[in-house]
Design an enzyme around this catalytic site. Structure first.
Site, PDB file in Angstrom:
ATOM      1  N   PHE A   1       0.812  -1.231   0.000  1.00 58.01           N
ATOM      2  CA  PHE A   1       0.000   0.000   0.000  1.00 58.01           C
ATOM      3  C   PHE A   1       0.841   1.276   0.000  1.00 58.01           C
ATOM      4  O   PHE A   1       0.605   2.183   0.805  1.00 58.01           O
ATOM      5  CB  PHE A   1      -0.955   0.023   1.206  1.00 58.01           C
ATOM      6  CG  PHE A   1      -2.008  -1.050   1.157  1.00 58.01           C
ATOM      7  CD1 PHE A   1      -2.842  -1.175   0.057  1.00 58.01           C
ATOM      8  CD2 PHE A   1      -2.167  -1.932   2.210  1.00 58.01           C
ATOM      9  CE1 PHE A   1      -3.832  -2.162   0.019  1.00 58.01           C
ATOM     10  CE2 PHE A   1      -3.150  -2.919   2.177  1.00 58.01           C
ATOM     11  CZ  PHE A   1      -3.977  -3.031   1.077  1.00 58.01           C
TER      12      PHE A   1
ATOM     13  N   ILE B   1     -29.132  14.292  -2.011  1.00 56.34           N
ATOM     14  CA  ILE B   1     -29.797  15.490  -2.540  1.00 56.34           C
ATOM     15  C   ILE B   1     -29.871  15.421  -4.068  1.00 56.34           C
ATOM     16  O   ILE B   1     -30.856  15.826  -4.668  1.00 56.34           O
ATOM     17  CB  ILE B   1     -29.060  16.767  -2.063  1.00 56.34           C
ATOM     18  CG1 ILE B   1     -29.265  16.953  -0.554  1.00 56.34           C
ATOM     19  CG2 ILE B   1     -29.541  17.998  -2.832  1.00 56.34           C
ATOM     20  CD1 ILE B   1     -28.451  18.083   0.052  1.00 56.34           C
ATOM     21  N   HIS B   2     -28.836  14.883  -4.682  1.00 55.05           N
ATOM     22  CA  HIS B   2     -28.810  14.788  -6.143  1.00 55.05           C
ATOM     23  C   HIS B   2     -29.637  13.618  -6.674  1.00 55.05           C
ATOM     24  O   HIS B   2     -29.823  13.505  -7.889  1.00 55.05           O
ATOM     25  CB  HIS B   2     -27.366  14.664  -6.649  1.00 55.05           C
ATOM     26  CG  HIS B   2     -26.622  15.957  -6.649  1.00 55.05           C
ATOM     27  ND1 HIS B   2     -26.227  16.567  -5.499  1.00 55.05           N
ATOM     28  CD2 HIS B   2     -26.228  16.763  -7.657  1.00 55.05           C
ATOM     29  CE1 HIS B   2     -25.606  17.697  -5.790  1.00 55.05           C
ATOM     30  NE2 HIS B   2     -25.590  17.839  -7.086  1.00 55.05           N
TER      31      HIS B   2
ATOM     32  N   GLU C   1      -3.438   6.575   6.419  1.00 48.97           N
ATOM     33  CA  GLU C   1      -2.766   7.451   7.408  1.00 48.97           C
ATOM     34  C   GLU C   1      -3.211   7.103   8.829  1.00 48.97           C
ATOM     35  O   GLU C   1      -3.315   7.975   9.687  1.00 48.97           O
ATOM     36  CB  GLU C   1      -3.055   8.935   7.136  1.00 48.97           C
ATOM     37  CG  GLU C   1      -2.533   9.389   5.820  1.00 48.97           C
ATOM     38  CD  GLU C   1      -1.357  10.342   5.931  1.00 48.97           C
ATOM     39  OE1 GLU C   1      -0.934  10.793   4.866  1.00 48.97           O
ATOM     40  OE2 GLU C   1      -0.850  10.625   7.033  1.00 48.97           O
ATOM     41  N   GLY C   2      -3.458   5.824   9.064  1.00 49.08           N
ATOM     42  CA  GLY C   2      -3.955   5.367  10.365  1.00 49.08           C
ATOM     43  C   GLY C   2      -5.471   5.354  10.321  1.00 49.08           C
ATOM     44  O   GLY C   2      -6.085   6.397  10.091  1.00 49.08           O
TER      45      GLY C   2
ATOM     46  N   GLY D   1     -30.965  10.289  -8.229  1.00 47.27           N
ATOM     47  CA  GLY D   1     -30.430   9.375  -9.244  1.00 47.27           C
ATOM     48  C   GLY D   1     -29.202   9.918  -9.943  1.00 47.27           C
ATOM     49  O   GLY D   1     -28.277   9.158 -10.267  1.00 47.27           O
TER      50      GLY D   1
ATOM     51  N   ASP E   1       1.938  12.614  12.093  1.00 45.34           N
ATOM     52  CA  ASP E   1       1.142  13.681  12.718  1.00 45.34           C
ATOM     53  C   ASP E   1       0.873  14.788  11.700  1.00 45.34           C
ATOM     54  O   ASP E   1      -0.235  15.309  11.602  1.00 45.34           O
ATOM     55  CB  ASP E   1       1.891  14.278  13.915  1.00 45.34           C
ATOM     56  CG  ASP E   1       1.786  13.398  15.148  1.00 45.34           C
ATOM     57  OD1 ASP E   1       0.946  12.480  15.147  1.00 45.34           O
ATOM     58  OD2 ASP E   1       2.547  13.645  16.108  1.00 45.34           O
TER      59      ASP E   1
END
Lengths: 278, 388
Positions: free
Chosen positions: B156, B338-339, B364-365, B341, B241
């Site tokens: 990854f 809201i959109h 990133e965790g 289909g 961090d």
């Protein structure tokens, strides 16, 4: 060689909403951007500078100086010009300068150009994005007593001459001229470059990055008091007439083509198509 | 207390927004469909200095600080999550690890070209059996005279397949574990034995590359040890961090885009004779979305300010990542609703945004790990040390 570019600002169109029915423009976010045509003018100047730097005549340095096209609330567009590659920028301020129109600005800028020690080329936008003003370039050329080329698509300068491609009718013409000359550039003529990031950070951090000149100094020096009186009087604002709504055609491609042809004939005052023509 | 951005940061945002809308938006759908990294965009970014936004100018960076970096990531995240991921892996963890722990020589040699965008970076940590449990890595580095010999397989790795410079964590003393037994190394692509393995066929961020990296007797000079021998784990956590904060910023951009597109659609879409904006069900969705976006914005830029002023921020960076990824996922989910289909159609960006957003709750965790970081920081302040 010194190139003066004259830059103005306009409300960022993405921050405003135009309400035709209310007859008003609503400002949601009061942010200004460089006038699009002026941005192309800056690009034209920077391309001339780059071409010179590319080594045709390295001894011939090109200095690009940015000046404002009118009274500006702040020096932001001038900082943008510095971040993008201009060498020097001068902000003009002073009492009685707020209402200056293109006529007054042409006089102020002519004096400013002289104060800079003259220039070989002045480039600005051919028209403003908001009010559609196109007078500044021609008026400045007249005041300076220089020739002018308006509505440029391309600008090249070398060896004391410019070569400009400008639109004329449905085609283009190439105009050559000796320096000095005033050129106005059309919006969309050139794809403007992005400012350089590190330069941008430095220019916006340095308070004195932009020089500040008092207009009253310039004016009292060289032109009379009446020079700043605007010729332009603003009486109000109105929207252009609404466009006629189109007609949506439907049916098979043949039917739609026929309907379109009939409509065009009718509009042009021609006779309807005969059965044979159909 | 002053919440206004500095003039240089306002100007930077304008630059990045224009760049993202002009150069990235037209490519966003294409790179997702084709599953390719937009190198042309990265080259254009390098040209104007964006790939070194937060690093000092003496190292070839722009000098815009962490606030500038968050602005960059917010604006990239608003337009294309894949590109934001490529950039985040390059700056935020790849180059950042060298900036935070590199020697002056390492910064001159490696950070400078990375900050200028002449080279691209990656950060190499995860292994098949060491995901959330990063301390369980098995890649070994054994000292041989003035060199270290690396062996192992990493998974990854964002940017790993094309990065010129990667920072890798390996076990240098198996008896010591995370504290004292792990060391970070700088490895150049092309080093014999350093190979790219399989590529992940991902659900989202398909315009970014995630690959396996194989180290087979890779010899790295001792001068490429990043930080001190045995302190790699601490060094990498410091880098993460930073990465967590800026990932939160990218999520802010994604959530902001979902809000903007929802407002636009609610204004234009008419049902039952009125625009959706007049429907209370939609108003509430928009109000909740906007509130969360604003809360996230305040959090992200407050943490950026903590970084720029040299204050501790570990716990808050974990909050940025966790809250940011969840706000973005929620906002995009609501935008899709809201959109209707159209939101579900592959011809509109929301479907892509929906797939893209999901990864932020994982990489990133994972958000579960972020909760552990947050809770253990809180309990530590109360004298309790959480057991793993």
């Amino acid at each position: 060689m010194r190139i003066v570019v004259i830059l103005g600002q306009v409300l960022d169109p993405s921050g405003i909403v135009i309400k035709r029915r209310a007859g008003r423009i609503f400002v949601n976010r009061e942010e200004y951007v460089l006038q699009p045509a002026d941005r192309c003018a800056l690009e034209a100047a920077l391309r001339i500078k780059n071409a010179a730097l590319a080594g045709l005549r390295p001894s011939q340095g090109v200095e690009v100086v940015a000046l404002p096209r009118g009274p500006l609330p702040d020096d932001d567009v001038l900082r943008q010009a510095l971040a993008t590659g201009a060498d020097r920028a001068v902000y003009l301020t002073g009492e009685g300068f707020d209402g200056a129109d293109d006529a007054a600005m042409a006089r102020v800028l002519a004096v400013a150009v002289e104060r800079l020690g003259g220039a070989d080329l002045v480039i600005t936008g051919a028209t403003t994005f908001d009010t559609g003003q196109g007078q500044l370039g021609p008026r400045l050329a007249e005041t300076l007593g220089w020739p002018q080329i308006v509505g440029a698509w391309q600008v090249e300068a070398a060896d004391g001459r410019v070569r400009v491609v400008r639109q004329e009718g449905s085609g283009y013409v190439v105009v050559n001229a000796d320096l000095p000359v005033v050129i106005t550039v059309l919006p969309g003529a050139l794809k403007p470059r992005y400012p350089d990031g590190a330069r941008l950070i430095n220019v916006y951090r340095a308070e004195d990055a932009v020089e500040k000149w008092d207009v009253s100094d310039l004016v009292s020096d060289l032109v009379d008091e009446a020079a700043l009186q605007p010729l332009l009087e603003k009486r109000g604002q109105d929207f252009p007439p609404e466009r006629e709504r189109g007609v949506r055609l439907s049916g098979t491609p043949e039917e739609m083509a026929q309907a379109l042809a009939d409509t065009l004939r009718q509009r042009l005052g021609r006779r309807p198509a005969t059965a044979r023509e159909r | 207390m002053d919440f206004t951005f500095a003039p240089e940061h306002i100007a930077l945002r304008r630059l990045v927004r224009e760049f993202a809308e002009n150069e990235m938006a037209p490519l966003a759908m294409e790179i997702d469909r084709e599953g390719r990294v937009p190198f042309e965009t990265l080259r254009k970014m390098a040209k104007i200095g964006l790939l070194g936004v937060c690093f000092p100018q003496k190292y070839g960076g722009m000098g815009a600080g962490e606030t500038g970096y968050c602005i960059l990531m917010e604006e990239l995240g608003r337009v294309c999550t894949s590109t934001a991921t490529n950039v985040g892996a390059h700056i935020g963890i790849g180059a950042m690890s060298i900036y935070l722990d590199g020697t002056e020589e390492q910064k001159q040699k490696y950070l400078m070209p990375l900050a200028r965008g002449e080279k691209l970076g990656a950060f190499v940590l995860t292994e098949a059996d060491a995901g959330s449990d990063a301390a369980a890595i098995r890649t070994r580095a054994v000292r041989d005279g003035n060199e270290w010999v690396l062996n192992g397989t990493k998974t990854f790795n964002t940017n790993g397949s094309f990065a010129d410079v990667v920072t890798v964590m390996a076990v240098t003393d198996p008896t010591l574990g995370a504290r004292g037994g792990m060391t970070a190394f700088i490895v150049e692509a092309g080093t014999p034995g350093f190979k790219v393995g399989t590529h992940e066929n991902k659900m989202g961020i398909r315009g970014s590359s995630t690959a396996e990296l194989i180290f087979e007797d890779v010899r790295v000079p001792h001068e490429n040890v990043l930080g001190k021998v045995g302190e790699g784990f601490i060094s990498f956590m410091k880098t993460l961090d930073m990465g967590r904060l800026t990932l939160g910023a990218a999520c802010l951009g994604g959530a902001q885009a979902a809000l903007e597109t929802s407002v636009h659609w609610a204004k234009t879409r008419k049902q039952f004779g009125v625009a959706l904006a007049h429907k209370q069900s939609v108003q509430w969705m928009i109000a909740d979305m906007a509130t969360e976006v604003e809360a996230l914005r305040s959090l992200v830029y407050r943490v950026a300010w903590l970084v720029d002023t040299g204050q501790p921020f570990t716990q808050l960076a974990a909050m940025c990542k966790m809250y940011g990824s969840e706000v973005a996922s929620r906002a995009i989910d609501v935008a899709l609703q809201i959109h209707g289909g159209l939101g579900y159609s592959r011809d509109f960006p929301i479907e892509r945004n929906f797939r893209d957003a999901r990864i932020s709750e994982i990489f990133e965790g994972t958000n579960e790990i972020q909760r552990i970081v947050i809770a253990s920081n809180i309990f530590r302040q109360h004298g309790v040390r959480i057991r793993p």
